[in-house]
Scaffold this motif. Structure first.
Motif, PDB file in Angstrom:
ATOM      1  N   SER A  17      -0.353 -27.355 -21.547  1.00 54.09           N
ATOM      2  CA  SER A  17      -1.207 -27.209 -22.724  1.00 54.09           C
ATOM      3  C   SER A  17      -0.311 -27.063 -23.952  1.00 54.09           C
ATOM      4  CB  SER A  17      -2.105 -25.977 -22.552  1.00 54.09           C
ATOM      5  OG  SER A  17      -2.683 -25.613 -23.799  1.00 54.09           O
ATOM      6  N   LEU A  18      -0.420 -28.013 -24.878  1.00 54.71           N
ATOM      7  CA  LEU A  18       0.366 -27.933 -26.122  1.00 54.71           C
ATOM      8  C   LEU A  18      -0.490 -27.221 -27.155  1.00 54.71           C
ATOM      9  CD1 LEU A  18       1.972 -31.496 -26.102  1.00 54.71           C
ATOM     10  CD2 LEU A  18       3.066 -29.314 -25.528  1.00 54.71           C
ATOM     11  N   GLY A 112      -8.552 -51.248  -9.461  1.00 50.31           N
ATOM     12  CA  GLY A 112      -9.429 -50.692  -8.436  1.00 50.31           C
ATOM     13  C   GLY A 112      -8.905 -49.408  -7.823  1.00 50.31           C
ATOM     14  N   GLU A 113      -7.631 -49.111  -8.083  1.00 51.18           N
ATOM     15  CA  GLU A 113      -7.034 -47.890  -7.528  1.00 51.18           C
ATOM     16  C   GLU A 113      -7.653 -46.642  -8.185  1.00 51.18           C
ATOM     17  OE1 GLU A 113      -2.793 -48.299  -7.489  1.00 51.18           O
ATOM     18  OE2 GLU A 113      -2.535 -46.573  -6.156  1.00 51.18           O
ATOM     19  N   SER A 114      -7.817 -45.599  -7.379  1.00 58.54           N
ATOM     20  CA  SER A 114      -8.344 -44.342  -7.905  1.00 58.54           C
ATOM     21  C   SER A 114      -7.220 -43.512  -8.508  1.00 58.54           C
ATOM     22  CB  SER A 114      -9.028 -43.550  -6.777  1.00 58.54           C
ATOM     23  OG  SER A 114      -9.470 -42.313  -7.272  1.00 58.54           O
ATOM     24  N   VAL A 115      -7.455 -43.032  -9.718  1.00 55.00           N
ATOM     25  CA  VAL A 115      -6.488 -42.190 -10.416  1.00 55.00           C
ATOM     26  C   VAL A 115      -7.214 -40.938 -10.924  1.00 55.00           C
ATOM     27  CG1 VAL A 115      -4.811 -43.975 -11.079  1.00 55.00           C
ATOM     28  CG2 VAL A 115      -6.845 -43.637 -12.477  1.00 55.00           C
ATOM     29  N   THR A 116      -6.433 -39.919 -11.241  1.00 57.48           N
ATOM     30  CA  THR A 116      -7.014 -38.642 -11.645  1.00 57.48           C
ATOM     31  C   THR A 116      -6.475 -38.241 -13.012  1.00 57.48           C
ATOM     32  OG1 THR A 116      -7.090 -37.988  -9.315  1.00 57.48           O
ATOM     33  CG2 THR A 116      -7.339 -36.235 -10.938  1.00 57.48           C
ATOM     34  N   VAL A 117      -7.377 -37.796 -13.878  1.00 54.90           N
ATOM     35  CA  VAL A 117      -6.957 -37.329 -15.206  1.00 54.90           C
ATOM     36  C   VAL A 117      -7.412 -35.881 -15.370  1.00 54.90           C
ATOM     37  CG1 VAL A 117      -9.023 -38.333 -16.354  1.00 54.90           C
ATOM     38  CG2 VAL A 117      -6.970 -37.827 -17.703  1.00 54.90           C
ATOM     39  N   MET A 118      -6.575 -35.067 -16.022  1.00 55.06           N
ATOM     40  CA  MET A 118      -6.925 -33.660 -16.180  1.00 55.06           C
ATOM     41  C   MET A 118      -6.677 -33.154 -17.593  1.00 55.06           C
ATOM     42  SD  MET A 118      -4.179 -34.451 -14.381  1.00 55.06           S
ATOM     43  CE  MET A 118      -4.228 -34.287 -12.659  1.00 55.06           C
ATOM     44  N   GLY A 119      -7.391 -32.089 -17.957  1.00 56.88           N
ATOM     45  CA  GLY A 119      -7.202 -31.511 -19.278  1.00 56.88           C
ATOM     46  C   GLY A 119      -8.177 -30.380 -19.560  1.00 56.88           C
ATOM     47  N   TRP A 120      -7.955 -29.749 -20.723  1.00 63.43           N
ATOM     48  CA  TRP A 120      -8.808 -28.643 -21.180  1.00 63.43           C
ATOM     49  C   TRP A 120      -9.717 -29.100 -22.330  1.00 63.43           C
ATOM     50  CZ3 TRP A 120      -3.602 -27.903 -19.888  1.00 63.43           C
ATOM     51  CH2 TRP A 120      -3.322 -26.965 -18.901  1.00 63.43           C
ATOM     52  N   ASP A 132     -14.723 -27.441 -25.543  1.00 59.94           N
ATOM     53  CA  ASP A 132     -13.488 -27.333 -24.778  1.00 59.94           C
ATOM     54  C   ASP A 132     -13.703 -26.503 -23.524  1.00 59.94           C
ATOM     55  OD1 ASP A 132     -11.701 -28.801 -26.129  1.00 59.94           O
ATOM     56  OD2 ASP A 132     -10.747 -27.152 -27.189  1.00 59.94           O
ATOM     57  N   SER A 133     -12.813 -26.682 -22.562  1.00 59.29           N
ATOM     58  CA  SER A 133     -12.886 -25.897 -21.337  1.00 59.29           C
ATOM     59  C   SER A 133     -11.765 -24.862 -21.315  1.00 59.29           C
ATOM     60  CB  SER A 133     -12.755 -26.839 -20.140  1.00 59.29           C
ATOM     61  OG  SER A 133     -12.751 -26.109 -18.949  1.00 59.29           O
ATOM     62  N   ASP A 134     -12.069 -23.653 -20.812  1.00 56.46           N
ATOM     63  CA  ASP A 134     -11.010 -22.649 -20.625  1.00 56.46           C
ATOM     64  C   ASP A 134     -10.205 -22.951 -19.366  1.00 56.46           C
ATOM     65  OD1 ASP A 134     -11.683 -21.202 -22.872  1.00 56.46           O
ATOM     66  OD2 ASP A 134     -13.167 -19.999 -21.806  1.00 56.46           O
ATOM     67  N   ALA A 135     -10.897 -23.505 -18.352  1.00 61.16           N
ATOM     68  CA  ALA A 135     -10.235 -23.828 -17.086  1.00 61.16           C
ATOM     69  C   ALA A 135      -9.808 -25.289 -17.089  1.00 61.16           C
ATOM     70  CB  ALA A 135     -11.178 -23.560 -15.925  1.00 61.16           C
ATOM     71  N   LEU A 136      -8.722 -25.588 -16.409  1.00 61.93           N
ATOM     72  CA  LEU A 136      -8.259 -26.979 -16.315  1.00 61.93           C
ATOM     73  C   LEU A 136      -9.240 -27.783 -15.464  1.00 61.93           C
ATOM     74  CD1 LEU A 136      -6.075 -29.072 -16.964  1.00 61.93           C
ATOM     75  CD2 LEU A 136      -4.896 -28.380 -14.870  1.00 61.93           C
ATOM     76  N   MET A 137      -9.734 -28.870 -16.041  1.00 60.15           N
ATOM     77  CA  MET A 137     -10.702 -29.749 -15.379  1.00 60.15           C
ATOM     78  C   MET A 137     -10.012 -31.046 -14.968  1.00 60.15           C
ATOM     79  SD  MET A 137     -13.410 -27.874 -15.784  1.00 60.15           S
ATOM     80  CE  MET A 137     -14.846 -28.908 -15.494  1.00 60.15           C
ATOM     81  N   SER A 138     -10.576 -31.717 -13.961  1.00 59.10           N
ATOM     82  CA  SER A 138     -10.061 -33.040 -13.594  1.00 59.10           C
ATOM     83  C   SER A 138     -11.205 -33.944 -13.176  1.00 59.10           C
ATOM     84  CB  SER A 138      -9.043 -32.950 -12.451  1.00 59.10           C
ATOM     85  OG  SER A 138      -9.699 -32.770 -11.220  1.00 59.10           O
ATOM     86  N   SER A 186      -6.024 -35.502 -24.952  1.00 61.98           N
ATOM     87  CA  SER A 186      -4.967 -36.412 -25.407  1.00 61.98           C
ATOM     88  C   SER A 186      -3.584 -35.942 -24.994  1.00 61.98           C
ATOM     89  CB  SER A 186      -4.989 -36.513 -26.931  1.00 61.98           C
ATOM     90  OG  SER A 186      -5.923 -37.462 -27.318  1.00 61.98           O
ATOM     91  N   GLY A 187      -2.756 -36.877 -24.559  1.00 62.14           N
ATOM     92  CA  GLY A 187      -1.394 -36.549 -24.165  1.00 62.14           C
ATOM     93  C   GLY A 187      -1.274 -36.107 -22.721  1.00 62.14           C
ATOM     94  N   GLY A 188      -2.398 -35.788 -22.111  1.00 58.27           N
ATOM     95  CA  GLY A 188      -2.397 -35.260 -20.739  1.00 58.27           C
ATOM     96  C   GLY A 188      -2.169 -36.338 -19.694  1.00 58.27           C
TER      97      GLY A 188
END
Ligand code: 4AZ
Length: 245
Positions: A17-18, A112-120, A132-138, A186-188
């Motif tokens: 988290s920046l 077609g490949e599955s990928v995962t993105v995460m962030g707050w 915004d989320s307090d917990a990291l979501m994906s 962004s940036g995650g």
């Protein structure tokens, strides 16, 4: 993150988290003990990198001041091309947090490949609310071809929009119905998950960059394609990190 789930605290510990003024402004990925990879459009807004903190309301993990930001020389803020930046930290992290491996394989990820993105970042589908989320979501999404992504068009608030010509080879796109990254993410990291499930063998393939709205079925999320920049990342990390991987 739109349409996602709360992560487990041990899953994606390389997610950074920046922060500035005590709020999370961008995400990033820990690629060396003292270096974070993020988006160029996150430049100049943060002064601290927080690592190993699942819930932003806690004091878990480590907070390290930012020493230097290095933009990619070809960053073009108008079209968001080469949207990549390296952040050098004042000191290497002391905590035992796994680094994420930077993808060097131009054939991955496959369409077609599955990928995962995460962030707050924002979790609200409604454009008018910022939540915004307090917990990291994906969220898990699927890679689409750059050609299909560039052909994206649709009507938003009775106006016609199109990605036509905006998706360069330095970008990649991934999407799923109502599932997306959003403002604040962004940036995650966008990763291919490894088989261990604990993040130690995940591969970083994208950096959250841009998109028209969030979670709109006609408009995929667009990511910086990390493999295009592998040599630049490797050279900068070798030159700048006090402890390169
Ligand atoms: C943003 O504003 C942003 N749906 C980030 C990601 C996406 C859209 C916007 C992708 O930072």
């Amino acid at each position: 993150i739109i349409g996602g789930d709360e992560t487990q605290s041990w899953q994606y510990q390389y997610t950074v988290s920046l922060q500035g003024m005590d709020s999370s402004l961008c995400g990033g990925s820990l690629i060396a003990p003292d270096m974070v990879l993020t988006a160029a459009h996150c430049q100049g807004i943060s002064n601290t990198a927080v690592i190993g903190r699942h819930n932003l309301n806690s004091n878990d993990g480590e907070s390290i001041p930012i020493k230097r930001e290095t933009l990619h020389a070809e960053f073009n803020a108008t079209i968001m091309d080469s949207d990549l930046m390296l952040v050098l930290l004042e000191r290497p992290i002391a905590l035992d947090v796994p680094l994420v491996k930077v993808n060097s394989d131009k054939n991955r990820p496959r369409v077609g490949e599955s990928v995962t993105v995460m962030g707050w970042g924002d979790t609200a589908l409604d454009d008018s609310i910022f939540n915004d989320s307090d917990a990291l979501m994906s969220v898990d999404i699927n890679v689409i071809s750059n050609r299909d992504c560039d052909n994206s068009r649709g009507i938003v608030y009775s106006e016609e929009y199109s990605y036509n010509g905006q998706v360069t080879e330095n970008m990649m796109c991934a999407t799923d119905e109502g599932q997306d990254s959003c403002q604040g993410d962004s940036g995650g990291p966008l990763v291919i998950q490894g088989i261990s499930g604990d993040g130690t063998d995940d591969i970083l393939v994208g950096v959250v960059s841009w998109g028209l709205g969030c979670g709109l079925s006609d408009f995929p999320g667009v990511y910086t394609r990390v493999s295009q920049f592998y040599d630049w990342i490797k050279d900068e990390v070798c030159n700048q990190s006090s402890n390169p991987p």
